[in-house]
Design a protein around this motif. Structure first.
Motif, PDB file in Angstrom:
ATOM      1  N   LEU A 212      10.357   5.696 -17.147  1.00 27.89           N
ATOM      2  CA  LEU A 212      10.064   4.536 -16.305  1.00 27.89           C
ATOM      3  C   LEU A 212      11.051   4.436 -15.144  1.00 27.89           C
ATOM      4  CD1 LEU A 212       9.171   1.784 -18.929  1.00 27.89           C
ATOM      5  CD2 LEU A 212       7.649   2.722 -17.187  1.00 27.89           C
ATOM      6  N   HIS A 213      12.333   4.663 -15.449  1.00 26.79           N
ATOM      7  CA  HIS A 213      13.365   4.513 -14.416  1.00 26.79           C
ATOM      8  C   HIS A 213      13.240   5.582 -13.338  1.00 26.79           C
ATOM      9  CE1 HIS A 213      17.398   5.024 -12.622  1.00 26.79           C
ATOM     10  NE2 HIS A 213      17.476   3.707 -12.754  1.00 26.79           N
ATOM     11  N   ASP A 214      13.013   6.836 -13.766  1.00 27.56           N
ATOM     12  CA  ASP A 214      12.988   7.935 -12.808  1.00 27.56           C
ATOM     13  C   ASP A 214      11.623   8.122 -12.149  1.00 27.56           C
ATOM     14  OD1 ASP A 214      15.589   8.350 -13.532  1.00 27.56           O
ATOM     15  OD2 ASP A 214      15.143   9.999 -14.911  1.00 27.56           O
ATOM     16  N   GLY A 215      10.568   7.603 -12.785  1.00 21.71           N
ATOM     17  CA  GLY A 215       9.228   7.828 -12.275  1.00 21.71           C
ATOM     18  C   GLY A 215       8.611   6.613 -11.632  1.00 21.71           C
ATOM     19  N   ALA A 216       7.838   5.874 -12.416  1.00 19.51           N
ATOM     20  CA  ALA A 216       7.045   4.767 -11.869  1.00 19.51           C
ATOM     21  C   ALA A 216       7.914   3.700 -11.229  1.00 19.51           C
ATOM     22  CB  ALA A 216       6.185   4.160 -12.986  1.00 19.51           C
ATOM     23  N   GLN A 217       9.071   3.381 -11.853  1.00 19.04           N
ATOM     24  CA  GLN A 217       9.913   2.328 -11.287  1.00 19.04           C
ATOM     25  C   GLN A 217      10.427   2.727  -9.900  1.00 19.04           C
ATOM     26  OE1 GLN A 217      13.151   1.079 -13.807  1.00 19.04           O
ATOM     27  NE2 GLN A 217      14.225   0.061 -12.143  1.00 19.04           N
ATOM     28  N   ALA A 218      10.876   3.967  -9.744  1.00 21.83           N
ATOM     29  CA  ALA A 218      11.364   4.422  -8.446  1.00 21.83           C
ATOM     30  C   ALA A 218      10.248   4.406  -7.401  1.00 21.83           C
ATOM     31  CB  ALA A 218      11.949   5.829  -8.580  1.00 21.83           C
ATOM     32  N   ARG A 219       9.052   4.818  -7.801  1.00 20.05           N
ATOM     33  CA  ARG A 219       7.931   4.810  -6.851  1.00 20.05           C
ATOM     34  C   ARG A 219       7.570   3.382  -6.439  1.00 20.05           C
ATOM     35  NH1 ARG A 219       5.730   9.503  -5.796  1.00 20.05           N
ATOM     36  NH2 ARG A 219       5.993  11.246  -7.252  1.00 20.05           N
ATOM     37  N   LEU A 220       7.605   2.463  -7.388  1.00 21.15           N
ATOM     38  CA  LEU A 220       7.260   1.076  -7.054  1.00 21.15           C
ATOM     39  C   LEU A 220       8.314   0.458  -6.133  1.00 21.15           C
ATOM     40  CD1 LEU A 220       5.925  -0.162 -10.505  1.00 21.15           C
ATOM     41  CD2 LEU A 220       4.595   0.296  -8.450  1.00 21.15           C
ATOM     42  N   VAL A 221       9.576   0.811  -6.316  1.00 20.72           N
ATOM     43  CA  VAL A 221      10.616   0.317  -5.410  1.00 20.72           C
ATOM     44  C   VAL A 221      10.377   0.847  -3.995  1.00 20.72           C
ATOM     45  CG1 VAL A 221      13.078   0.443  -4.862  1.00 20.72           C
ATOM     46  CG2 VAL A 221      12.345  -0.017  -7.204  1.00 20.72           C
ATOM     47  N   ASN A 222      10.098   2.146  -3.887  1.00 22.75           N
ATOM     48  CA  ASN A 222       9.812   2.724  -2.572  1.00 22.75           C
ATOM     49  C   ASN A 222       8.561   2.094  -1.950  1.00 22.75           C
ATOM     50  OD1 ASN A 222      11.995   4.470  -2.664  1.00 22.75           O
ATOM     51  ND2 ASN A 222      10.817   6.102  -3.655  1.00 22.75           N
ATOM     52  N   LEU A 223       7.567   1.814  -2.818  1.00 28.83           N
ATOM     53  CA  LEU A 223       6.345   1.181  -2.335  1.00 28.83           C
ATOM     54  C   LEU A 223       6.642  -0.208  -1.757  1.00 28.83           C
ATOM     55  CD1 LEU A 223       3.240   1.000  -2.106  1.00 28.83           C
ATOM     56  CD2 LEU A 223       3.204   0.239  -4.491  1.00 28.83           C
ATOM     57  N   ALA A 224       7.443  -1.001  -2.449  1.00 25.44           N
ATOM     58  CA  ALA A 224       7.786  -2.344  -1.968  1.00 25.44           C
ATOM     59  C   ALA A 224       8.537  -2.268  -0.638  1.00 25.44           C
ATOM     60  CB  ALA A 224       8.629  -3.071  -3.011  1.00 25.44           C
ATOM     61  N   MET A 225       9.450  -1.312  -0.532  1.00 21.49           N
ATOM     62  CA  MET A 225      10.187  -1.168   0.727  1.00 21.49           C
ATOM     63  C   MET A 225       9.257  -0.736   1.856  1.00 21.49           C
ATOM     64  SD  MET A 225      13.634   0.723  -0.697  1.00 21.49           S
ATOM     65  CE  MET A 225      14.276   0.919   0.963  1.00 21.49           C
ATOM     66  N   GLY A 226       8.333   0.192   1.568  1.00 17.40           N
ATOM     67  CA  GLY A 226       7.399   0.644   2.591  1.00 17.40           C
ATOM     68  C   GLY A 226       6.475  -0.456   3.063  1.00 17.40           C
ATOM     69  N   LEU A 227       5.984  -1.264   2.125  1.00 18.25           N
ATOM     70  CA  LEU A 227       5.114  -2.375   2.517  1.00 18.25           C
ATOM     71  C   LEU A 227       5.880  -3.422   3.313  1.00 18.25           C
ATOM     72  CD1 LEU A 227       2.977  -2.834  -0.731  1.00 18.25           C
ATOM     73  CD2 LEU A 227       2.218  -1.910   1.470  1.00 18.25           C
ATOM     74  N   GLY A 228       7.162  -3.612   2.959  1.00 13.80           N
ATOM     75  CA  GLY A 228       7.980  -4.549   3.738  1.00 13.80           C
ATOM     76  C   GLY A 228       8.147  -4.099   5.181  1.00 13.80           C
ATOM     77  N   LEU A 229       8.398  -2.797   5.372  1.00 17.38           N
ATOM     78  CA  LEU A 229       8.516  -2.262   6.729  1.00 17.38           C
ATOM     79  C   LEU A 229       7.190  -2.337   7.470  1.00 17.38           C
ATOM     80  CD1 LEU A 229      10.767   0.870   6.053  1.00 17.38           C
ATOM     81  CD2 LEU A 229      11.437  -1.269   7.151  1.00 17.38           C
ATOM     82  N   ALA A 230       6.098  -2.068   6.753  1.00 15.37           N
ATOM     83  CA  ALA A 230       4.779  -2.148   7.388  1.00 15.37           C
ATOM     84  C   ALA A 230       4.476  -3.563   7.836  1.00 15.37           C
ATOM     85  CB  ALA A 230       3.711  -1.643   6.424  1.00 15.37           C
ATOM     86  N   VAL A 245       0.955   1.876   5.480  1.00 17.41           N
ATOM     87  CA  VAL A 245       0.101   1.340   4.410  1.00 17.41           C
ATOM     88  C   VAL A 245      -0.648   2.472   3.719  1.00 17.41           C
ATOM     89  CG1 VAL A 245      -1.930  -0.075   3.938  1.00 17.41           C
ATOM     90  CG2 VAL A 245      -0.126  -0.949   5.428  1.00 17.41           C
ATOM     91  N   GLU A 246      -1.111   3.458   4.520  1.00 21.09           N
ATOM     92  CA  GLU A 246      -1.793   4.611   3.937  1.00 21.09           C
ATOM     93  C   GLU A 246      -0.858   5.392   3.010  1.00 21.09           C
ATOM     94  OE1 GLU A 246      -4.852   7.181   3.076  1.00 21.09           O
ATOM     95  OE2 GLU A 246      -4.922   5.277   4.181  1.00 21.09           O
ATOM     96  N   GLU A 247       0.382   5.571   3.458  1.00 21.62           N
ATOM     97  CA  GLU A 247       1.373   6.252   2.617  1.00 21.62           C
ATOM     98  C   GLU A 247       1.654   5.453   1.345  1.00 21.62           C
ATOM     99  OE1 GLU A 247       5.985   7.909   2.876  1.00 21.62           O
ATOM    100  OE2 GLU A 247       4.990   7.048   4.645  1.00 21.62           O
ATOM    101  N   ALA A 248       1.722   4.116   1.502  1.00 14.84           N
ATOM    102  CA  ALA A 248       1.943   3.268   0.327  1.00 14.84           C
ATOM    103  C   ALA A 248       0.785   3.371  -0.648  1.00 14.84           C
ATOM    104  CB  ALA A 248       2.157   1.824   0.755  1.00 14.84           C
ATOM    105  N   HIS A 249      -0.432   3.509  -0.111  1.00 19.29           N
ATOM    106  CA  HIS A 249      -1.602   3.656  -0.979  1.00 19.29           C
ATOM    107  C   HIS A 249      -1.498   4.927  -1.820  1.00 19.29           C
ATOM    108  CE1 HIS A 249      -5.971   4.580  -1.780  1.00 19.29           C
ATOM    109  NE2 HIS A 249      -5.856   3.331  -2.230  1.00 19.29           N
ATOM    110  N   GLY A 250      -1.010   6.001  -1.193  1.00 15.63           N
ATOM    111  CA  GLY A 250      -0.794   7.227  -1.959  1.00 15.63           C
ATOM    112  C   GLY A 250       0.259   7.059  -3.039  1.00 15.63           C
ATOM    113  N   GLU A 251       1.319   6.316  -2.720  1.00 19.00           N
ATOM    114  CA  GLU A 251       2.359   6.055  -3.716  1.00 19.00           C
ATOM    115  C   GLU A 251       1.813   5.249  -4.890  1.00 19.00           C
ATOM    116  OE1 GLU A 251       5.678   6.862  -3.983  1.00 19.00           O
ATOM    117  OE2 GLU A 251       5.332   8.291  -2.364  1.00 19.00           O
ATOM    118  N   VAL A 252       0.914   4.303  -4.594  1.00 18.35           N
ATOM    119  CA  VAL A 252       0.303   3.516  -5.671  1.00 18.35           C
ATOM    120  C   VAL A 252      -0.474   4.419  -6.617  1.00 18.35           C
ATOM    121  CG1 VAL A 252      -1.471   1.797  -6.172  1.00 18.35           C
ATOM    122  CG2 VAL A 252       0.215   1.349  -4.397  1.00 18.35           C
ATOM    123  N   LYS A 253      -1.238   5.349  -6.057  1.00 14.12           N
ATOM    124  CA  LYS A 253      -2.008   6.268  -6.898  1.00 14.12           C
ATOM    125  C   LYS A 253      -1.095   7.104  -7.783  1.00 14.12           C
ATOM    126  CE  LYS A 253      -6.020   6.795  -3.830  1.00 14.12           C
ATOM    127  NZ  LYS A 253      -6.823   7.755  -3.015  1.00 14.12           N
TER     128      LYS A 253
END
Length: 396
Positions: A212-230, A245-253
């Motif tokens: 969780l820490h190295d995988g999904a949690q890290a991706r979700l943190v990056n996703l939140a930061m990317g959406l904030g910048l967007a 937003v498109e890049e964030a969509h890929g991160e969500v998947k």
């Protein structure tokens, strides 16, 4: 598989041992003098044991009306274990009786508490030792007096007398001071299995936390930061925001896929919904070599048994992918009476063993913790056949 505890000697072995005893000796050799010494020591040792039993048990019984009665009885039983250890050592040194020491109580070294007290009160080794010490006083007086009289009056027949009395002592030691084979072995196995289960659960929790820490949690943190910048660029740079937003969509998947993989590692949905046959067919598709799955199960076993069977096959197929060099593999699952049997074969180069680094020993320990079996047949050059056996329990 966890190695079984060493078998100890029981009273039932007495007849066989007696047949191996040397014949009665006419000469006063070292063995005879050791037997005489043992018989003369019977009186002080039996007196010590009798006084200990009567005093401590009586005091414990009187004090059972108070809060210290039961703990005092438990302490009495612990002391009886020490007396039994002393008597077994005396029998080994003077009578040549090889009696194994009983296994420690399962709570040894785990701290005080109600469970510790209860296990002490149920200890069959200590209770048999109390019985041994209680009934030994008349015998101690008889053997002491008989041996002493024989030393001064019946000298010619003393070796006969000493050997006969010593044989009775040997039988008493084997009968009352030997650990009960099956019970003692089972206690040791259960203690070992409990440790395996605890260690396995802790390792699984650490693995889930790490994933969780190295995988999904890290991706979700990056996703939140990317959406904030967007969000900040939405008005001044719509095209840049859209790309983010498109890049964030890929991160969500990717995060969703990692969470699905993690959930599958905990307990796959296909196993819950469709059973072992479908779940094993699914895991076989992820193996790097073609795998033929055959499942002949008239009904579904208990969920816990299903889960252990699934993860056993899953890990074995991972080993085939990583280590075997095989071209084909097969998985067979069937029920035989009250057992669930699994066989995984591959035509690889062989050489797998419980001592290797491919997780075989961990699988054997996990199956052993639920009264299962795990056998590896993997000669050099192959093929490899792994057979696992689990107790069958019907679904509630």
């Amino acid at each position: 598989m966890t190695a079984p505890a060493p078998r100890s000697r029981s009273f039932a072995d007495g007849a066989e041992d007696h047949e191996r005893l040397p014949p009665v000796r006419f000469a006063f050799d070292g063995h005879t003098w050791k037997e005489i010494a043992h018989l003369l020591l019977n009186l002080p040792m039996s007196l010590l044991g009798f006084v200990y039993v009567v005093t401590t048990v009586w005091v414990s019984g009187v004090l059972t009306l108070t809060v210290i009665g039961i703990p005092l009885l438990a302490a009495t039983l612990l002391g009886a274990r020490q007396l039994g250890k002393l008597e077994r050592a005396r029998a080994r040194a003077l009578l040549g009786v090889r009696v194994e020491e009983p296994t420690p109580l399962p709570w040894a070294g785990r701290g005080a508490g109600t469970q510790r007290l209860w296990m002490t009160l149920k200890d069959p080794v200590a209770w048999r030792t109390l019985l041994y010490d209680f009934i030994r006083l008349p015998w101690g007086v008889l053997t002491f007096c008989t041996t002493l009289v024989s030393l001064f009056v019946l000298w010619p027949v003393l070796p006969f007398v000493a050997r006969g009395l010593a044989n009775v002592d040997r039988a008493m030691v084997r009968g009352l001071l030997s650990p009960s084979d099956e019970l003692e072995r089972r206690i040791a196995e259960l203690e070992s299995d409990r440790g395996v289960v605890v260690d396995t659960a802790a390792a699984d929790l650490r693995r889930i936390e790490r994933d969780l820490h190295d995988g999904a949690q890290a991706r979700l943190v990056n996703l939140a930061m990317g959406l904030g910048l967007a969000k900040e660029k939405l008005l001044e740079d719509p095209d840049g925001a859209a790309a983010m937003v498109e890049e964030a969509h890929g991160e969500v998947k990717l995060a969703l896929q990692e969470l699905r993989d993690l959930a599958r590692g905990i307990h796959p949905a296909v196993l819950t919904d469709r059973g072992l046959d479908a779940a094993l067919s699914s895991v076989a598709t992820r193996c790097t070599v073609p795998v033929q799955v055959t499942a002949d199960l008239p009904s579904r076993p208990a969920p816990a048994i299903e889960g252990i069977a699934y993860f056993t096959v899953s890990e074995l197929l991972q080993n085939i992918s990583k280590h075997s060099g095989a071209r084909t593999a097969s998985v067979d699952v069937w029920r035989a009476d009250d057992r669930l049997l699994i066989q995984v074969r591959d035509d690889g180069h062989g050489g797998a063993s419980l001592d290797g680094g491919s997780g075989m020993r961990g699988l054997a320990e996990r199956l052993g913790a639920v009264d299962g079996l795990f056998v590896v047949d993997s000669p050099a050059g192959g093929p490899t056949t792994v057979t696992a056996e689990l107790p069958w329990r019907d679904r509630a």
